[in-house]
Write a protein that holds these residues in place. Structure first.
Motif, mmCIF file in Angstrom:
data_model
loop_
_atom_site.group_PDB
_atom_site.id
_atom_site.type_symbol
_atom_site.label_atom_id
_atom_site.label_comp_id
_atom_site.label_asym_id
_atom_site.label_seq_id
_atom_site.Cartn_x
_atom_site.Cartn_y
_atom_site.Cartn_z
ATOM 1 N N UNK A 1 0.823 -1.251 -0.100
ATOM 2 C CA UNK A 1 0.137 -0.019 0.010
ATOM 3 C C UNK A 1 0.909 1.141 -0.100
ATOM 4 N N UNK A 2 2.205 1.329 0.500
ATOM 5 C CA UNK A 2 3.066 2.310 0.379
ATOM 6 C C UNK A 2 4.338 1.747 -0.068
ATOM 7 N N UNK A 3 5.057 2.977 -1.002
ATOM 8 C CA UNK A 3 6.138 2.449 -1.549
ATOM 9 C C UNK A 3 6.549 3.868 -2.132
ATOM 10 N N UNK A 4 8.016 3.895 -2.244
ATOM 11 C CA UNK A 4 8.854 5.151 -2.583
ATOM 12 C C UNK A 4 9.325 5.063 -4.050
ATOM 13 N N UNK A 5 8.830 6.117 -4.866
ATOM 14 C CA UNK A 5 9.551 6.097 -6.101
ATOM 15 C C UNK A 5 10.590 7.606 -6.363
ATOM 16 N N UNK B 1 -18.123 -2.935 -10.275
ATOM 17 C CA UNK B 1 -16.565 -2.916 -10.276
ATOM 18 C C UNK B 1 -15.933 -1.491 -10.186
ATOM 19 N N UNK B 2 -16.605 -0.575 -10.290
ATOM 20 C CA UNK B 2 -16.099 0.593 -10.283
ATOM 21 C C UNK B 2 -15.607 1.188 -8.742
ATOM 22 N N UNK B 3 -16.494 0.411 -7.987
ATOM 23 C CA UNK B 3 -16.383 0.755 -6.466
ATOM 24 C C UNK B 3 -15.356 -0.226 -5.915
ATOM 25 N N UNK B 4 -14.685 -1.079 -6.845
ATOM 26 C CA UNK B 4 -13.449 -1.900 -6.357
ATOM 27 C C UNK B 4 -12.217 -0.970 -6.668
ATOM 28 N N UNK B 5 -12.419 0.057 -7.220
ATOM 29 C CA UNK B 5 -11.210 0.980 -7.623
ATOM 30 C C UNK B 5 -10.050 1.321 -6.795
ATOM 31 N N UNK B 6 -8.935 0.859 -7.025
ATOM 32 C CA UNK B 6 -7.922 1.510 -6.182
ATOM 33 C C UNK B 6 -7.517 3.120 -6.642
ATOM 34 N N UNK B 7 -7.539 3.764 -5.258
ATOM 35 C CA UNK B 7 -7.317 5.031 -5.375
ATOM 36 C C UNK B 7 -5.812 5.332 -5.164
ATOM 37 N N UNK B 8 -5.094 6.002 -6.143
ATOM 38 C CA UNK B 8 -3.672 6.250 -5.745
ATOM 39 C C UNK B 8 -3.368 7.638 -5.479
ATOM 40 N N UNK B 9 -2.570 7.921 -4.269
ATOM 41 C CA UNK B 9 -2.223 8.919 -3.795
ATOM 42 C C UNK B 9 -0.620 9.416 -3.943
ATOM 43 N N UNK B 10 -0.394 10.519 -4.933
ATOM 44 C CA UNK B 10 1.308 10.465 -5.100
ATOM 45 C C UNK B 10 1.635 11.953 -4.523
ATOM 46 N N UNK C 1 9.235 10.680 -4.563
ATOM 47 C CA UNK C 1 7.818 10.685 -4.577
ATOM 48 C C UNK C 1 7.120 9.320 -3.554
ATOM 49 N N UNK C 2 6.346 9.594 -2.759
ATOM 50 C CA UNK C 2 5.817 8.408 -1.931
ATOM 51 C C UNK C 2 4.327 8.383 -2.592
ATOM 52 N N UNK C 3 4.230 6.897 -2.756
ATOM 53 C CA UNK C 3 3.049 6.591 -3.463
ATOM 54 C C UNK C 3 2.239 5.893 -2.197
ATOM 55 N N UNK C 4 0.847 6.170 -2.129
ATOM 56 C CA UNK C 4 -0.049 5.502 -1.286
ATOM 57 C C UNK C 4 -1.343 4.971 -2.076
ATOM 58 N N UNK C 5 -1.548 3.698 -1.786
ATOM 59 C CA UNK C 5 -2.894 2.881 -2.487
ATOM 60 C C UNK C 5 -3.791 3.167 -1.296
ATOM 61 N N UNK C 6 -4.921 3.952 -1.626
ATOM 62 C CA UNK C 6 -5.925 4.110 -0.518
ATOM 63 C C UNK C 6 -6.732 3.073 -0.536
ATOM 64 N N UNK C 7 -7.095 2.484 0.509
ATOM 65 C CA UNK C 7 -8.359 1.525 0.465
ATOM 66 C C UNK C 7 -9.537 1.896 0.806
ATOM 67 N N UNK C 8 -10.294 2.313 -0.186
ATOM 68 C CA UNK C 8 -11.649 2.792 0.065
ATOM 69 C C UNK C 8 -12.526 1.991 -0.904
ATOM 70 N N UNK C 9 -12.173 0.783 -1.049
ATOM 71 C CA UNK C 9 -12.859 -0.166 -2.107
ATOM 72 C C UNK C 9 -13.888 -0.749 -1.210
ATOM 73 N N UNK C 10 -15.081 -0.921 -1.990
ATOM 74 C CA UNK C 10 -16.202 -1.552 -1.644
ATOM 75 C C UNK C 10 -16.321 -2.881 -2.323
ATOM 76 N N UNK C 11 -15.803 -3.964 -1.716
ATOM 77 C CA UNK C 11 -15.584 -5.232 -2.577
ATOM 78 C C UNK C 11 -16.921 -6.009 -2.605
ATOM 79 N N UNK C 12 -17.759 -5.535 -1.625
ATOM 80 C CA UNK C 12 -19.260 -6.421 -1.582
ATOM 81 C C UNK C 12 -19.858 -5.769 -2.637
ATOM 82 N N UNK C 13 -19.820 -4.716 -3.242
ATOM 83 C CA UNK C 13 -20.642 -3.867 -4.599
ATOM 84 C C UNK C 13 -20.487 -4.952 -5.595
#
Length: 361
Positions: A221-225, A243-252, A228-240
């Motif tokens: 979920x977190x790594x560096x480039x 599939x759009x609501x399964x999207x990984x949100x990326x914060x750079x 730059x710091x990359x955070x993969x934010x988990x706001x997924x709704x896997x029960x939905x």
């Protein structure tokens, strides 16, 4: 084409007198040398060398040096020729490279492909674009061939260090298999819970064959480039079921700049983001779901107030995206809106200020 004749010779030798069988050792040595050469060429084939896009200044210098190198060759001045060849390499491959961090919304039509680069040519690609195929239609991979690979090559990008698939809709994952075979990819990250088992197993096999580590985003979920710091934010709704609501949100995050890439996340995902994460004043927002009214809520935009909003969308697409209400909302919060349909490929350089370049192609 070499091993079969050698095997036949080996068989014949083993049925000849003992003195001749001494040649077996020599034959084994030849086979070992062959294997070593094959391994070397296979290793070299996985490395890419591209000449980046050259401006007029570098082109003139390169042409003058090439002419000088030809003169040195004619006069057999090999020391000078060697020095000139080294200088030509530096001029056409090292000096033209960008020394800035930058984010590019690639022009992949009705899909997403976002490229982030560091000043050391380390890269993150979020989604690959892709075309929804009609029944019986074969994939041409024109999106990767004409809109992704040319940008990677002209920027002398030798490898994609990280490739994130936000969710498995065709317009986000469709070019993945092709890119795996045509480009060096070092890591792939996805939401495995969003994929069908058959699709996931096929991808795992392809990654094994190409020696690419495959991660679920919760494992990384977190790594560096570089800086730059990359955070993969988990706001997924896997029960939905969406599939759009399964999207990984990326914060750079790079120095003072924040870039938020929403994939096809909906307003429900945005609510989760506001509820669990304290995000304020985002510099660049990649709008969710191509500007659809299912994303980009009033509360979300009011909270993060993006300076620049990016919308990846095809011209005159069948969905009539982006939604005009979404555009009006962004403008009302003084966000600069860029669409691939209108502006083509959009690149943002992060220096003391943000510099935006657009390119139609």
């Amino acid at each position: 084409f070499i091993l079969y004749p050698l095997t036949l010779i080996y068989f014949i030798i083993n049925h000849l007198p003992i003195e001749i069988q001494l040649l077996t050792g020599l034959l084994n040595l030849v086979i070992k040398i062959h294997d070593i050469i094959v391994d070397i060429f296979y290793s070299l084939s996985r490395h890419k060398w591209y000449i980046p896009e050259l401006n007029e200044y570098f082109l003139v210098i390169a042409l003058v040096m090439i002419l000088a190198a030809l003169v040195a060759l004619v006069h057999k001045k090999f020391e000078i020729l060697t020095g000139l060849m080294i200088l030509i390499y530096i001029v056409v491959t090292v000096l033209p490279r960008a020394n800035d961090y930058r984010l590019t919304m690639l022009n992949v039509g009705q899909g997403d492909a976002i490229l982030f680069e560091t000043n050391k040519q380390h890269t993150l690609l979020v989604d690959t674009g892709g075309k929804l195929l009609e029944k019986g239609e074969k994939a041409t991979h024109n999106i990767a061939r004409y809109h992704i690979l040319p940008t990677l090559k002209k920027r002398a990008i030798k490898a994609i260090n990280y490739l994130i698939i936000t969710h498995p809709h065709q317009d986000h994952i469709g070019e993945l298999n092709y890119l795996i075979e045509k480009y060096r990819i070092e890591n792939i990250i996805l939401n495995s819970a969003s994929m069908k088992s058959e699709q996931l197993n096929s991808l795992k096999k392809q990654c094994r064959n190409n020696e690419i580590p495959l991660y679920d985003f919760r494992e990384k979920q977190n790594f560096k480039l570089d800086k730059a710091v990359i955070n993969l934010v988990d706001v997924t709704i896997n029960a939905s079921d969406d599939l759009n609501e399964h999207s990984i949100v990326t914060l750079i995050t790079y120095e003072k700049y924040k870039m938020l890439l929403m994939g096809d996340a909906t307003k429900n995902n945005e609510n989760e983001l506001l509820k669990h994460f304290n995000l304020k004043a985002v510099d660049v927002l990649k709008i969710g779901h191509h500007g659809s009214k299912t994303s980009t809520s009033e509360a979300f935009i009011r909270s993060i107030t993006p300076k620049i909003s990016l919308i990846s969308v095809a011209h005159k697409n069948r969905y009539n995206l982006p939604n005009q209400e979404t555009i009006n909302r962004l403008i009302s919060y003084h966000s600069q809106v860029y669409q691939t349909a209108n502006h083509g490929e959009v690149t943002i350089d992060f220096k003391e200020n943000m510099y935006i370049k657009t390119e139609r192609k």
